[in-house]
Scaffold this motif. Structure first.
Motif, short mmCIF file in Angstrom:
data_model
loop_
_atom_site.label_atom_id
_atom_site.label_comp_id
_atom_site.label_asym_id
_atom_site.label_seq_id
_atom_site.Cartn_x
_atom_site.Cartn_y
_atom_site.Cartn_z
N ARG A 198 0.81 -1.21 0.00
CA ARG A 198 0.00 0.00 0.00
C ARG A 198 0.84 1.26 0.00
N ALA A 199 2.04 1.17 -0.59
CA ALA A 199 2.83 2.39 -0.79
C ALA A 199 2.20 3.25 -1.86
N THR A 200 1.32 2.66 -2.65
CA THR A 200 0.75 3.35 -3.82
C THR A 200 -0.71 3.69 -3.59
N HIS A 201 -1.27 4.45 -4.51
CA HIS A 201 -2.63 4.95 -4.35
C HIS A 201 -3.63 3.81 -4.22
N ARG B 123 -3.86 -0.45 -3.78
CA ARG B 123 -2.98 -1.52 -3.29
C ARG B 123 -2.48 -2.38 -4.45
N SER C 198 0.31 6.06 7.02
CA SER C 198 0.42 5.87 5.57
C SER C 198 -0.36 6.92 4.80
N HIS D 157 -1.52 6.80 1.66
CA HIS D 157 -2.54 6.37 0.70
C HIS D 157 -3.64 5.50 1.30
N ALA D 158 -3.33 4.74 2.36
CA ALA D 158 -4.27 3.72 2.82
C ALA D 158 -5.52 4.33 3.46
N THR E 80 -1.49 -1.32 7.37
CA THR E 80 -2.37 -0.53 6.52
C THR E 80 -3.62 -1.35 6.21
N SER F 182 -6.57 -1.65 3.40
CA SER F 182 -6.96 -1.27 2.03
C SER F 182 -8.34 -1.83 1.72
N GLU G 98 -11.47 -2.66 -0.80
CA GLU G 98 -11.83 -2.92 -2.20
C GLU G 98 -13.29 -3.33 -2.28
N ASP H 87 -2.30 -5.09 5.57
CA ASP H 87 -0.89 -5.39 5.33
C ASP H 87 -0.10 -5.01 6.56
#
Lengths: 252, 252, 252, 252, 252, 252
Positions: free
Chosen positions: D81-84, D86, F34, F36-37, F53, F55, F57, F128
């Protein structure tokens, strides 16, 4: 007459097992061994033991979808300590060996050769052949036992009205033969197989047809005459196996 | 007489290729195709093209260490677009198929059958057989071409004084035969192979011995008589291949 | 004047190949080498040989579905004995190396840079670039040959009415340059590449634009002036490659 | 004058970040972030955060054994989740992507370019660069931070008398530049990078030399003049990074 | 009295199996089932069947080399049709599931807890636990059966003078308990396990000590009192298993 | 009284950390770490640091489709240099270890135990948990921190009107306890854990219920009384963690 007193294995060209050239090992086909499978058979050829299960699923692989035909496929495995020294567990190594894949392809082709796939409808039967104990001839034992498992699974489908006619058109069984001390012998065990000059696996149908012939020279090449002698032994051996299969599924 | 004017392929049981039952496709064995390998051969059987290279290394696998014997092994691959529609690249998929492994094991066994491994010393030769174009019979072409590559590699070792005697004891070549419209035919191409009732790969030695027989019924089982007819065709076909091999390595 | 009689390679800063600083190796682009592919080209730069095939499929990767655009991608491989000593077969190792993946990404980007993907419709072209013989510069040869294969594949699509306008907007070709004994030289072979102080791969378009510049110092860093000299050589080299490409596809 | 009152980003060719063309994002280099590693640095370029650790081991890869030289290598990873949105965890997928491998090869080469490997003795330093937060330029940030981690690890080795002289001969840092609305701009963030016409990563040494140039056209090719403008921006940007590196390791 | 006439399973809180809360399923421990292994046991708990083999090797993993201690480890597998519907073959999928790995780690730890590894010398025993038929509690059955296999393998080593003292210091056995309709019950079968509110696996020693406790709430959390009740049932259950183990190895 | 002057760690049965038997390490829960999360928390227990984190969906795994329920799952990883000596990068090795899989299954089960999955709708939250620094107790820290991340992610969904009621029914937190020098102690660090006679991980709910108990004897088995003492410590420890969680999410 001392010669007759000596045990067979004492003669220089005697088989390690002491069997005559045309003798099968003790055979046992135990149907219904598995609690869950639609069909199953524990096959024993001497110290070789293979558990064969037939699993029925109501779908076919992508290349057959919509064609109204079924599929029969096989997977083969060996418990790590089925052999004299422990082998790697293929699941732990992360891949199946070339030998494993070659064998499971052979089993699948052999059973498909006697199956009317149109009569199956769009169903798949997977034959799992797992070697509990290995002493030579595991792939042949697997073919022979898988036929029993498949027959029982198809009967289950008939009883359940999933299929309307038995898709098996014939029996199929397999046996390995080889050249031992220059002579053709039937049904090699591990000790014989590892020293044979040549060995050949024959997959035959009840009607006498050949489904697969896999002959390999281990040392010197073999001759056409020898190939035919091996085939003659295989016919005699599979005749006995066909009788056992019929008993196992209650056909005689 | 219209019948005689009709092209051969117009007859109902004619081969798609129009070849007579006992005709090989045009064969070409081009030695030394590879710039780097100790031995190499580009073999063509009609539209089938396989590049065979033999690579020599001064060590043997662990199970042979210290025994004073060499090893001959093979790897097989197919370029993704060697076939009519592009296939997956096995390196990208991350594993070799069962078919690939089965074929490379066959090639290795076939070449070992004519090699005196004691004469090699503790050396390994790896035969890479890569299909540039596929039109049926790639495994047989690979065996035939690999023999040329191996012969050349051993000659290189003799010239370099790495070996003192030629380890090859005989030639080995392979050809596939099959039952087409009920008749035995030689050297199946892809169109024929995909519709044959049965096909059999024969690996034979120059001396006439059998190294491998792999016969498979695709539909109905085949008979012993048919197996022998296929073998007779294979003998005639490999006789021509042996002559081409000898030319390719300058033995005649 | 003895000095002028000496072969170029005898001078201390001469290239191992004896070529002048701005000389390409002999180039050959052989279109239509592959029997099955929609487009193909065997490209040779000296002893480097790469077989490039273009395979057309009527679908696009998931991220492009429904956008009306096509995709061009590449895969790269090397036969195990393309190199001086045999390398591992990536399919047998079970994965592609980082180098392989880096190269195939470069080839794909380079070809996409000159492709009007909207003109392709929802089609994918996969460029397989397989190195039959390696002597330096394989990725650059692959780009140059892949353009020919792609052009031919698009022409095939135009003939088949699968596409209505040629999606290629320009030519693209690549060449590697490097610093040898402190001097910029064109088109490094393996012997030169392995000892160069720096090497740079340039991917250029027919119109003179830069698509990719990949410069890497192997030892000491290089200067901006040196980078520009390498680029000047690359322009001269690719000018020759563009002419060869046009000949190969019959544009002049 | 309303125009001057408008925020910079309101102008049609303004960068999304509002930065001027030659402005770096806020930079932070936090040495010693990791509790266990011999050297470490948390590098931040705007919202991009990379944790770089240097791990020292007293052995070298097989190809270097017995040569008295050391090795510097890198591995790169990104938290899912380093990115916009996952991304897949590469360990769960079972392989590293081509992008990951390409980046870690770049980082390794960049650091080796300023390291006197003979001065290391037979030691290996592994640079782990793990992206905690990604907003463009992660590979460049990794190179810049890895230099700090490596410097600290070598100092640790000097203090421990494992090495007798500092193996780093120079600084190395990296920055990405690109063409935004036709204009060269420094230090692209993710929003800029994904829409840039071209982007180029420059790895430069403290002494002004080029270690790596990786320029890629995303749409239309770029020109030589544009490449030089991007390089000029990179020089200005890395000059600031070099100053930050020296502060982080206490050299000024 | 109608209530007494009703079968036990008709009561609303009755176990599906009809067993009383503290009743084990029928247990069978069949020593020496495997032809080749140094020790083996086929363990049956109702319809759960696990084949446990112990394989002895004269070497230890790298982390133990030269320490004079042995190692005991385990691998676990399940035949694809051990379950009601066929599962994937892990060897074909190419990896072992997290569940498989978790179970084999548990089995290994449990057996090591009662083994004096110094008394083994530098030997490794691998316990393969393969499920032939699954009906809940396979990991617990595996621990119980593996102890028998290990005991027999150590006795084999004593007879062969490979070891001089029995390394097993105690017995170890395992059983699962759970909360069914709010009540603690012993030895869950599959039907019970899949609907239990909580289940706990207990690995106990003959001396009454706890080796492993793995309690998991499936729905609502459980209380300390419930945990203790489950433990009390496990003590009673393993007491019976210990007696069976002693019979199986001939200790009583 | 000299004894009282001696530092705690000097007493023979003192913990290496000097903490009293019932003392947690310094705890910190940093929400929103974080960028983004949807939810995140950096949890520190002494020198153990785990970034959690959450995430979100809008889809569920196949086995839940169409059931109107959500799913909560977890993945766990460790940076290579989170530990004293560098470990392999699992992505580079190509698979997750059994330990990794065991831990991520535990985290997922723990969080699901306090989640009303029907209230989630068909959404998936992936937790994560990546260990930046490891000093014992990483799985417990991960559970504790993941609860915070999950709470924040659910609040985000409520604010976005993706969910209409908070699916979390209770808090959940975890701590490890162990037997050190025969005495039960709370919250083992790495030095303590590696020498403890037994260790047990307890996952408890805010309401006092047990979600998971995983007790393992490292040497001698432990007793029921000891298990209860460890549980008593865990209750005291998690009480403090629950307070910290509530602070972190702003509930008190």
């Amino acid at each position: 007459m001392p010669a007759t007193d000596a045990p067979p294995s004492a003669r220089p060209d005697a088989r390690p097992s002491g069997r005559t050239a045309d003798a099968l090992r003790p055979v046992s086909l135990e149907p219904g061994f598995s609690r869950h499978a639609e069909g199953s058979c524990l096959v024993r050829m001497g110290a070789t033991e293979v558990l064969c299960t037939a699993s029925v699923e109501g779908r076919v692989p992508p290349f057959l979808r919509g064609k109204g035909e079924g599929w029969v496929t096989a997977e083969y495995g060996m418990l790590p300590r089925a052999t004299h020294t422990r082998g790697d567990r293929e699941a732990a190594r992360g891949k199946q060996s070339g030998r494993t894949q070659e064998i499971q392809r052979l089993i699948g082709r052999s059973l498909r050769a006697v199956t009317d796939r149109a009569a199956m409808g769009e169903m798949t039967v997977t034959l799992d052949c797992d070697v509990l104990s290995a002493d030579g001839g595991t792939r042949c034992a697997a073919v022979t036992g898988a036929w029993v498992a498949l027959h029982l699974a198809f009967r289950h489908c008939l009883r359940m009205n999933i299929m309307s006619a038995m898709p098996l058109r014939d029996q199929v069984a397999a046996v390995s033969c080889g050249l031992w001390a220059g002579r053709p012998v039937l049904d090699l065990d591990y000790a014989e197989d590892s020293k044979a000059q040549a060995d050949a696996n024959f997959v035959l149908t009840g009607g006498g047809g050949l489904v697969e012939v896999q002959g390999t020279a281990e040392g010197a090449p073999f001759s056409e005459a020898q190939l035919l002698e091996l085939l003659r032994l295989a016919r005699a051996g599979t005749a006995q196996l066909f009788a056992r299969q019929r008993q196992a599924v209650g056909l005689e």
